[in-house]
Write a protein that holds these residues in place. Structure first.
Motif, short mmCIF file in Angstrom:
data_model
loop_
_atom_site.label_atom_id
_atom_site.label_comp_id
_atom_site.label_asym_id
_atom_site.label_seq_id
_atom_site.Cartn_x
_atom_site.Cartn_y
_atom_site.Cartn_z
N LYS A 283 76.24 4.59 62.89
CA LYS A 283 74.85 4.16 63.00
C LYS A 283 74.13 4.19 61.66
O LYS A 283 73.11 3.53 61.47
N GLU A 284 74.65 4.96 60.70
CA GLU A 284 73.99 5.18 59.41
C GLU A 284 72.59 5.76 59.63
O GLU A 284 71.60 5.34 59.01
N ALA A 285 72.53 6.75 60.51
CA ALA A 285 71.24 7.37 60.83
C ALA A 285 71.07 8.66 60.04
O ALA A 285 72.04 9.35 59.72
N CYS A 286 69.84 8.98 59.75
CA CYS A 286 69.49 10.24 59.09
C CYS A 286 68.96 11.20 60.16
O CYS A 286 68.00 10.87 60.86
N ILE A 287 69.60 12.36 60.31
CA ILE A 287 69.19 13.34 61.31
C ILE A 287 68.67 14.57 60.58
O ILE A 287 69.39 15.19 59.80
N VAL A 288 67.40 14.92 60.85
CA VAL A 288 66.74 15.99 60.10
C VAL A 288 66.06 16.95 61.07
O VAL A 288 65.37 16.53 62.00
N GLY A 289 66.26 18.25 60.85
CA GLY A 289 65.51 19.24 61.61
C GLY A 289 64.10 19.37 61.09
O GLY A 289 63.84 19.13 59.90
N SER A 290 63.18 19.75 61.97
CA SER A 290 61.77 19.81 61.58
C SER A 290 61.19 21.19 61.91
O SER A 290 61.03 21.54 63.07
N LEU A 291 60.91 21.97 60.86
CA LEU A 291 60.21 23.25 60.99
C LEU A 291 59.10 23.28 59.94
O LEU A 291 59.37 23.45 58.74
N TRP A 292 57.87 23.10 60.39
CA TRP A 292 56.79 22.96 59.42
C TRP A 292 56.50 24.24 58.67
O TRP A 292 55.99 24.22 57.54
N GLY A 293 56.81 25.40 59.26
CA GLY A 293 56.43 26.67 58.66
C GLY A 293 57.04 26.90 57.29
O GLY A 293 56.37 27.34 56.35
N ARG A 294 58.34 26.63 57.15
CA ARG A 294 58.99 26.83 55.85
C ARG A 294 58.38 25.92 54.81
O ARG A 294 58.08 26.34 53.68
N TRP A 295 58.20 24.64 55.16
CA TRP A 295 57.61 23.68 54.22
C TRP A 295 56.21 24.12 53.82
O TRP A 295 55.83 24.03 52.64
N ALA A 296 55.44 24.62 54.78
CA ALA A 296 54.07 25.04 54.48
C ALA A 296 54.06 26.21 53.50
O ALA A 296 53.21 26.28 52.60
N ARG A 297 54.99 27.15 53.67
CA ARG A 297 55.05 28.29 52.75
C ARG A 297 55.44 27.86 51.34
O ARG A 297 54.94 28.41 50.36
N GLU A 298 56.33 26.88 51.24
CA GLU A 298 56.80 26.44 49.94
C GLU A 298 55.88 25.40 49.29
O GLU A 298 55.94 25.19 48.08
N HIS A 299 55.05 24.74 50.10
CA HIS A 299 54.12 23.73 49.60
C HIS A 299 52.72 24.00 50.18
O HIS A 299 52.19 23.19 50.95
N PRO A 300 52.11 25.13 49.82
CA PRO A 300 50.83 25.51 50.44
C PRO A 300 49.71 24.50 50.23
O PRO A 300 48.92 24.26 51.14
N ASP A 301 49.66 23.90 49.06
CA ASP A 301 48.60 22.91 48.80
C ASP A 301 48.80 21.66 49.65
O ASP A 301 47.84 21.12 50.21
N GLY A 302 50.06 21.22 49.75
CA GLY A 302 50.35 20.05 50.58
C GLY A 302 50.07 20.32 52.05
O GLY A 302 49.56 19.45 52.76
N HIS A 303 50.37 21.54 52.48
CA HIS A 303 50.11 21.90 53.88
C HIS A 303 48.61 21.90 54.17
O HIS A 303 48.17 21.37 55.19
N ARG A 304 47.84 22.49 53.29
CA ARG A 304 46.39 22.54 53.52
C ARG A 304 45.80 21.13 53.51
O ARG A 304 44.86 20.83 54.27
N GLU A 305 46.34 20.25 52.69
CA GLU A 305 45.88 18.86 52.69
C GLU A 305 46.21 18.19 54.01
O GLU A 305 45.39 17.44 54.56
N ASN A 306 47.40 18.46 54.54
CA ASN A 306 47.78 17.88 55.83
C ASN A 306 46.86 18.38 56.95
O ASN A 306 46.44 17.62 57.82
N VAL A 307 46.55 19.69 56.93
CA VAL A 307 45.66 20.25 57.95
C VAL A 307 44.26 19.65 57.82
O VAL A 307 43.60 19.33 58.82
#
Length: 363
Positions: A283-307
């Motif tokens: 299928k040539e598909a991309c399968i990705v898990g989604s856990l926002w918490g880790r990303w938010a900790r590593e990208h706090p400014d980006g997370h606050r902008e998203n919120v």
């Protein structure tokens, strides 16, 4: 002292061995409302919130069974989301004052199903005027997860086609609302026809039923192909937000995503099944898990902008704040049992306000 929900054993695990029980204990037997010490500030950036409403979602029930990926030490107070009023704040908690109406998340420490919650100021957000705290009691569990999947992982843009399964649940309905606010077209999938009204109310362009067996999954796959063609996407969905997994993933979802499209794994309410890499390759598909918490900790400014963007969507009406089911604190276990019985939908909250009562709001 304060009232708090406490979990003193895991409902699906043997206390002696830690192995799975032949039959899960009812959540009612492992959860209780107790009196425990009220928290105080410990760090300079700590904030103490008097809870008005706290969210309950499927992962909270799964966690109390001992079946979630994060298994906290016992006993613990469940709850990732809280909305209420600031009653104390440390000197480094800039931009927050006593009396502010806020929502907050406690992704690691949990503890939000209590009358008072201590969190870091980085996890606290001012509520727009006019929004009730009950309507913001599941922003983390529902909207953070959905927006992370759509924006950070899926890079959804206007005109894209998004397929959402489990679409009558909290993350599912949030995904529909946010995808529409981002200009995407949305096909929603539900397990039973009677659930179709909820994603329809959330704004889905098409709602289909995938059922619970291979025959239903096959029909869903054909129905989706027709719907995607009618919506101008004959190659399939640009992004699939999957909160179901189970047999549906291989039976239908891999066929629904376009070549080089993305399937975002958010949950597995139908259980976890092995993913055969050969099918993904073809299928040539991309399968990705989604856990926002880790990303938010590593990208706090980006997370606050998203919120900030999320809260603007709520304030301007691009997405509709809801409180679908509200239970008083002394009936909190009824909220957990909705998800134990697979009857959860939308935004379910527990009220720690005096005189809070069970109720349903209209979608």
């Amino acid at each position: 002292m304060m009232r708090a929900v406490r979990c003193r054993r895991f409902a699906a695990l043997d206390e002696a061995t830690g192995g799975l029980l032949p039959e899960k204990l009812p959540l009612r037997s492992v959860l209780s409302l107790e009196s425990i010490p009220r928290p105080t500030l410990e760090g300079d950036d700590d904030v103490l919130i008097r809870t008005q409403h706290a969210g309950v979602q499927y992962p909270d029930a799964l966690q109390a069974q001992g079946l979630y990926q994060h298994r906290p030490p016992l006993p613990y107070t469940p709850g990732l989301d809280v909305a209420g009023t600031v009653v104390d704040a440390g000197p480094a908690a800039t931009g927050l004052s006593v009396g502010d109406r806020v929502c907050a998340q406690s992704p690691l420490a949990l503890g939000c199903l209590a009358e008072y919650v201590r969190v870091s100021s980085r996890d606290v957000f001012l509520l727009p005027p006019g929004l009730d705290t009950s309507q913001c009691a599941n922003i983390g569990r529902n909207y953070f997860a959905a927006y992370h999947s759509l924006k950070v992982i899926g890079s959804v843009k206007s005109g894209d086609l998004v397929l959402v399964d489990g679409a009558s649940g909290g993350v599912g309905m949030a995904s529909i609302e946010l995808a529409k606010a981002m200009g995407a077209k949305v096909v929603a999938g539900v397990s039973r026809e009677e659930k179709a009204q909820y994603p329809t109310a959330a704004g889905a362009d098409v709602v289909l039923c995938y059922g619970r067996d291979k025959t239903s999954h096959k029909k869903f796959k054909a129905d989706f192909k027709n719907a995607s063609e009618e919506l101008g996407h004959p190659s399939g969905a640009d992004l699939v937000i999957d909160v179901v997994q189970g047999k549906l993933f291989e039976d239908a979802l891999l066929s629904c995503v376009r070549p080089l499209g993305t399937i975002c794994l958010v949950g597995f309410t139908a259980g976890q099944k092995r993913i055969r890499p050969g099918l993904v390759l073809v299928k040539e598909a991309c399968i990705v898990g989604s856990l926002w918490g880790r990303w938010a900790r590593e990208h706090p400014d980006g997370h606050r902008e998203n919120v900030k963007e999320l809260l603007q969507f709520l304030e301007t009406g691009k997405i509709q704040a809801r409180a679908d089911r509200i239970f008083p604190a002394d009936k909190f276990v009824d909220a957990f049992e909705l998800f134990e019985k697979n009857e959860g939908r939308g935004n379910t909250a527990v009220s720690f306000k005096e005189g809070g009562s069970t109720g349903l709001s209209k979608l």
